[in-house]
Design a protein around this motif. Structure first.
Motif, short mmCIF file in Angstrom:
data_model
loop_
_atom_site.label_atom_id
_atom_site.label_comp_id
_atom_site.label_asym_id
_atom_site.label_seq_id
_atom_site.Cartn_x
_atom_site.Cartn_y
_atom_site.Cartn_z
N TRP A 398 0.84 -1.20 0.00
CA TRP A 398 0.00 0.00 0.00
C TRP A 398 0.88 1.26 0.00
O TRP A 398 0.44 2.33 -0.43
CB TRP A 398 -0.95 0.01 1.20
N ILE A 402 -0.03 4.20 -2.76
CA ILE A 402 -0.35 5.59 -2.42
C ILE A 402 0.66 6.54 -3.08
O ILE A 402 0.32 7.64 -3.53
CB ILE A 402 -0.37 5.78 -0.90
N SER A 403 1.90 6.10 -3.16
CA SER A 403 2.96 6.91 -3.78
C SER A 403 2.66 7.15 -5.26
O SER A 403 2.84 8.26 -5.78
CB SER A 403 4.31 6.23 -3.61
N TYR A 406 0.10 9.89 -5.69
CA TYR A 406 0.63 11.24 -5.55
C TYR A 406 1.31 11.70 -6.84
O TYR A 406 1.13 12.84 -7.28
CB TYR A 406 1.63 11.32 -4.40
#
Length: 425
Positions: A398, A402-403, A406
């Motif tokens: 995860w 999430i990176s 971004y």
């Protein structure tokens, strides 16, 4: 005639910068597969096994800004030569850690080598961007350098895996040949670079810096993005190698290393494609597309059962120790993660190009800040492996998911320069 002469004169500096790009990958990518060795020899956890990688990237936090200032004071060439000397010492200390059988000495060597990688990165990226004329051409040249960078990144985990062989007998001394090669490369490149003329932008005139790169919003978001990106690039294959060599999966160190090397091989292919189309496709389009696809692949890896297996082509070792090309049965999660290499391949050049666009005389200082943020390559994998120790390997992914999200946002919105009123000449 003048333009032709300048282009001819820039050929050798470009070649040198590309070779330095390769050196960065060779030494940096030694740290993650060494986690297998540290886990066996010292009984380290997944978190502790990645401490060498963390130390390597933590050096960027301390050296990033000073490296940029070094360039401003002594120029690109002298800064690069200093970095090479430090790199030779750092790898030499890692060799000594094998004789001393010391975990601490190894981590110290990785930390010192990280100073070298930071310095060389600070030199290489702005030089390639400058020599390419900025814009799409600058991005294309960075992608070209990244191609050779990925070639070395592909080879190193394979070499480590082949030299270690049986994980239960792994020892730092097994990896000495790779370390000696790295030291030899440093020695040769130091001699060659010493006699090569390197262009020095802004070195011939007094330059006043009324502002700093921090005054540009798109640069600040890009600096954050580069830290996140390096965390993705290192965390995906590094954690995957630990996952595949874990008793739960049961692959040998050699096979796990070769599967990890396949990730870097796909980065090589992706960077070659990026270098080919870099002058025609914008950095924004490359970064947004790659981050969106990477996000989807990581989600597939997270939600797929590890009991579901698939055959994938990798280099492997035969019973006699010889290298051969064949199919290896791996959890399907590993296949999805390996494919992420195609996505991460074009991100470095894209983020750097978008973040320094319009910075003018602030590019050298910006590059130093960029290198400071590369410490994300140590921070995010440590967070990921702490989660892996507490939960499971796949849950830890995860962090890169999430990176990727971004970086998609940065490509489509955050990379816009809203500070064009700041003078940069």
């Amino acid at each position: 005639m003048v333009a032709t002469t300048e282009q001819k004169n820039y050929t050798l500096p470009i070649v040198m910068m590309v070779i330095l790009f390769a050196m960065i990958a060779f030494v940096t990518n030694l740290a993650a597969p060494m986690g297998m060795v540290l886990k066996n020899q010292f009984g380290a956890s997944n978190f502790e096994g990645m401490l060498g990688n963390f130390a390597n990237f933590a050096a960027y936090l301390f050296m990033g800004i000073p490296a940029g200032k070094l360039i401003q004071k002594i120029g690109y060439k002298k800064t690069a030569l200093l970095g090479i000397i430090i790199g030779f010492i750092g790898v030499g200390i890692q060799v000594l850690s094998g004789y001393a059988e010391s975990f601490g000495v190894y981590v110290l060597g990785a930390f010192i080598a990280g100073f070298c990688m930071c310095i060389l990165n600070t030199v290489v990226n702005p030089m390639l961007n400058t020599l390419g004329g900025g814009g799409n051409k600058g991005n294309q040249l960075i992608q070209t350098g990244g191609t050779l960078n990925s070639l070395c990144a592909t080879i190193v985990p394979m070499l480590v895996g082949a030299l270690v062989g049986d994980v239960s007998k792994a020892n730092i001394t097994n990896v000495y040949p790779v370390m000696y090669i790295a030291m030899g490369i440093f020695a040769v490149i130091f001699v060659v670079l010493y006699f090569v003329a390197i262009p020095e932008p802004y070195a011939t005139k007094e330059v006043k810096y009324e502002h700093s790169p921090w005054a540009f919003r798109h640069f600040v978001m890009g600096a954050i993005g580069i830290g996140i990106y390096v965390g993705i690039e290192v965390g995906i294959p590094g954690t995957m190698i630990l996952f595949l060599s874990d008793p739960e999966v049961g692959l040998s160190a050699a096979t796990a290393g070769f599967v990890g090397g396949t990730y870097w091989f796909l980065m090589l292919i992706g960077r070659f494609i990026g270098a080919t189309i870099g002058s025609k496709v914008s950095s924004k389009a490359m970064l947004s597309g790659a981050s969106a696809i990477g996000f989807c692949l990581v989600l597939l890896a997270i939600f797929s059962p590890i009991t579901s297996t698939v055959s994938m082509p990798v280099l492997e070792t035969s019973a006699t120790g010889a290298l051969s090309f064949g199919m290896v049965e791996v959890p399907i999660n590993a296949l999805y993660l390996v494919l992420c290499g195609l996505c991460t391949s074009v991100m470095w050049g894209g983020i750097f190009n978008l973040a320094v666009e319009g910075l003018g005389k602030y590019v050298a200082a910006a590059s130093g800040i960029f290198m400071m943020m590369v410490c994300g390559g140590g921070i995010f994998p440590q967070i990921q492996n702490a989660i892996a120790d507490a939960t499971s390997f796949m849950t830890s992914y995860w962090v890169p998911a999430i990176s990727f999200a971004y970086l998609f946002y940065y490509a489509i919105a955050g990379s816009k320069n809203v500070n064009k009123d700041i003078p940069v000449d």
